[in-house]
Design an enzyme around this catalytic site. Sequence first.
Site, PDB file in Angstrom:
ATOM      1  N   ARG A   1      49.652  12.614  11.394  1.00 52.37           N
ATOM      2  CA  ARG A   1      48.739  11.556  10.715  1.00 52.37           C
ATOM      3  C   ARG A   1      48.130  12.344   9.590  1.00 52.37           C
ATOM      4  O   ARG A   1      47.018  13.012   9.525  1.00 52.37           O
ATOM      5  CB  ARG A   1      47.721  11.014  11.601  1.00 52.37           C
ATOM      6  CG  ARG A   1      46.894  10.057  10.819  1.00 52.37           C
ATOM      7  CD  ARG A   1      45.934   9.392  11.995  1.00 52.37           C
ATOM      8  NE  ARG A   1      46.568   8.688  12.852  1.00 52.37           N
ATOM      9  CZ  ARG A   1      46.082   7.953  13.886  1.00 52.37           C
ATOM     10  NH1 ARG A   1      44.904   8.361  14.286  1.00 52.37           N
ATOM     11  NH2 ARG A   1      46.634   7.033  14.708  1.00 52.37           N
TER      12      ARG A   1
ATOM     13  N   ARG B   1      37.016   8.055  14.247  1.00 54.40           N
ATOM     14  CA  ARG B   1      37.725   8.744  15.045  1.00 54.40           C
ATOM     15  C   ARG B   1      38.226   8.036  16.164  1.00 54.40           C
ATOM     16  O   ARG B   1      37.931   6.950  16.472  1.00 54.40           O
ATOM     17  CB  ARG B   1      37.260  10.036  15.567  1.00 54.40           C
ATOM     18  CG  ARG B   1      36.517  10.981  14.407  1.00 54.40           C
ATOM     19  CD  ARG B   1      35.826  12.208  14.850  1.00 54.40           C
ATOM     20  NE  ARG B   1      36.916  13.099  15.140  1.00 54.40           N
ATOM     21  CZ  ARG B   1      36.395  14.459  15.651  1.00 54.40           C
ATOM     22  NH1 ARG B   1      35.232  14.791  15.677  1.00 54.40           N
ATOM     23  NH2 ARG B   1      37.482  15.108  16.013  1.00 54.40           N
ATOM     24  N   SER B   2      39.115   8.440  16.960  1.00 55.63           N
ATOM     25  CA  SER B   2      39.707   7.891  18.076  1.00 55.63           C
ATOM     26  C   SER B   2      38.870   7.306  19.141  1.00 55.63           C
ATOM     27  O   SER B   2      38.943   6.403  19.861  1.00 55.63           O
ATOM     28  CB  SER B   2      40.856   8.755  18.814  1.00 55.63           C
ATOM     29  OG  SER B   2      40.521   9.784  19.237  1.00 55.63           O
TER      30      SER B   2
ATOM     31  N   GLN C   1      34.951  11.817  10.339  1.00 55.15           N
ATOM     32  CA  GLN C   1      36.528  12.143  10.493  1.00 55.15           C
ATOM     33  C   GLN C   1      36.728  13.573   9.725  1.00 55.15           C
ATOM     34  O   GLN C   1      36.555  13.665   8.605  1.00 55.15           O
ATOM     35  CB  GLN C   1      37.456  10.998   9.822  1.00 55.15           C
ATOM     36  CG  GLN C   1      38.738  11.308   9.455  1.00 55.15           C
ATOM     37  CD  GLN C   1      39.534  11.432  10.982  1.00 55.15           C
ATOM     38  OE1 GLN C   1      40.226  12.564  10.995  1.00 55.15           O
ATOM     39  NE2 GLN C   1      39.637  10.777  11.388  1.00 55.15           N
TER      40      GLN C   1
ATOM     41  N   HIS D   1      34.264 -23.482  17.916  1.00 54.30           N
ATOM     42  CA  HIS D   1      35.006 -22.140  17.061  1.00 54.30           C
ATOM     43  C   HIS D   1      35.845 -21.458  17.987  1.00 54.30           C
ATOM     44  O   HIS D   1      35.289 -21.076  19.017  1.00 54.30           O
ATOM     45  CB  HIS D   1      33.835 -21.237  16.379  1.00 54.30           C
ATOM     46  CG  HIS D   1      32.604 -21.752  15.585  1.00 54.30           C
ATOM     47  ND1 HIS D   1      31.472 -21.075  15.628  1.00 54.30           N
ATOM     48  CD2 HIS D   1      32.742 -23.061  14.789  1.00 54.30           C
ATOM     49  CE1 HIS D   1      30.881 -22.182  14.854  1.00 54.30           C
ATOM     50  NE2 HIS D   1      31.578 -22.998  14.406  1.00 54.30           N
TER      51      HIS D   1
ATOM     52  N   ALA E   1      27.880 -16.031  11.809  1.00 51.17           N
ATOM     53  CA  ALA E   1      28.887 -15.830  10.956  1.00 51.17           C
ATOM     54  C   ALA E   1      28.662 -15.709   9.388  1.00 51.17           C
ATOM     55  O   ALA E   1      28.820 -14.871   8.551  1.00 51.17           O
ATOM     56  CB  ALA E   1      30.188 -16.724  11.059  1.00 51.17           C
TER      57      ALA E   1
ATOM     58  N   LYS F   1      32.043 -14.161   4.220  1.00 45.67           N
ATOM     59  CA  LYS F   1      31.056 -15.292   4.132  1.00 45.67           C
ATOM     60  C   LYS F   1      29.985 -15.161   3.538  1.00 45.67           C
ATOM     61  O   LYS F   1      28.965 -15.940   2.852  1.00 45.67           O
ATOM     62  CB  LYS F   1      30.907 -15.871   5.529  1.00 45.67           C
ATOM     63  CG  LYS F   1      32.065 -16.545   6.019  1.00 45.67           C
ATOM     64  CD  LYS F   1      31.883 -17.342   7.352  1.00 45.67           C
ATOM     65  CE  LYS F   1      33.135 -17.990   7.847  1.00 45.67           C
ATOM     66  NZ  LYS F   1      34.026 -16.974   8.330  1.00 45.67           N
TER      67      LYS F   1
ATOM     68  N   ARG G   1      41.318   5.073  14.628  1.00 45.33           N
ATOM     69  CA  ARG G   1      40.832   5.011  13.499  1.00 45.33           C
ATOM     70  C   ARG G   1      40.944   3.586  12.803  1.00 45.33           C
ATOM     71  O   ARG G   1      41.647   2.936  13.324  1.00 45.33           O
ATOM     72  CB  ARG G   1      41.580   5.867  12.413  1.00 45.33           C
ATOM     73  CG  ARG G   1      41.408   7.437  12.845  1.00 45.33           C
ATOM     74  CD  ARG G   1      42.152   8.444  11.737  1.00 45.33           C
ATOM     75  NE  ARG G   1      42.492   9.537  12.171  1.00 45.33           N
ATOM     76  CZ  ARG G   1      43.113  10.552  11.485  1.00 45.33           C
ATOM     77  NH1 ARG G   1      43.459  10.205  10.080  1.00 45.33           N
ATOM     78  NH2 ARG G   1      43.547  11.756  11.836  1.00 45.33           N
TER      79      ARG G   1
END
Length: 429
Positions: free
Chosen positions: A72, A94-95, A102, A166, A243, A272, A301
């Site tokens: 990667r 990061r994972s 990172q 929703h 939202a 929004k 990531r």
Amino acid sequence: MIFMNFSNFIPEHMERRGKIVLEENLRIIERVLEQRSVPEEGIKEELIELLLTKLSLMDTDKDPRAIRIGEREARVWSKLQERSVFYFNHGVGRSGNLIDPQPKAPGASIMYKLTNQLLTSFLKKLGLKVKAFATPVATGLSLSLCLSALRRKYGIREVIYPFAGHKSPIKAISLAGLRMRLVETKIFGDTVKAPVEDIEKAIKKDRCAVLSTLTFFPPREEDLVEIAKLCEEEGVPHIVNGAYAIQNNFYLDKLKKALKYRVDAIVSSTDKNLFTPIGGGIIYSKDEKFLKEISLSYPGRASANPIVNTLISLLAIGFKRYKELMKEQKESKELLDKLLTELAEEKNEKLLEVKNPIASAITTKKDPIELAGKLYNLRVTGPRGVRKDDKFGTSYLGVYKYNYIVINASIGVRRDDIYKVVEKLREVI
């Protein structure tokens, strides 16, 4: 920022004059990095671009001498692809943790940290004493991250959901691997609500949480502050779907009051509220440790694109202009209500009496779905037609009193469009 030697290219007095202009512009960027607060005045786009370019040049894939042998390594085929993420090819996170720095992306990590600091300052200026971070996913997935964090932290198994009509929150609950206990709504005048006492009955103190909603289409409302009080009394975790809550003081005031009680986290949408393309969210909370827990829910990531879009909006709009946009939104809603009231009287219809600072609803004796279709063919986007027997669409698990059309006046809407949509509605209703 970076020293550049211009000596002996042009006459010294011209060089000095040019440096004054350059330093003045660079100072604007430096001030953002120093203050780490959303600017009062919006920043010119070329300066935002300069900041992003400099940060992206810090990432290891820009190192001309790097030996890149990992699986990667930000190997990107097309410049179009690179431009789409503003050259932050390594993404963010990061994972193990979305908001962790990172190692291969120092510039992107600074960019993300700066975005979150600006978001926090922005919400603070709006009166919310919270910490925040931008997510690379929209509202539904952001809610799922919050619920997953509650599952790990408290071992919850079930989510109490006062029905809101929703679909994405329902899917968010399922994605988090949790059961849903629906609290049915009831009609109070024109308003549809889930009674707080019914929510209280649904709560099991052991291993449940409440997912409430702040922003709705009419005719739905919710007693957010009362739900927050109930959750505090019962010791039940509480996530709020807000939202499009940031754009109007009606919602902000409700949040301020609710935050005095039990609110673990709130989710809002960047498109929004902050004029970004779809795909980004904002998660905010009084509890910084819980925000960290939420960031741990994200697997791997993430693309930098939604984060960059959030940062660009915060810098380009500026707080002063955003407050003006909020004022304009309020005025647009007042105009919409005035025009729809006149139309309702003219057509022997009714403007629904619902407390909603963004959207309004007018009854219709015709099929509302057909009316919405006609409006769409007249190049009107956004209206929502709901039949009274549509159990999902009305946010009511039964039959509502009227067919109706919902019209929105959200932030950024033009007054001219308010006049035009009512005229088009007059043609078809």
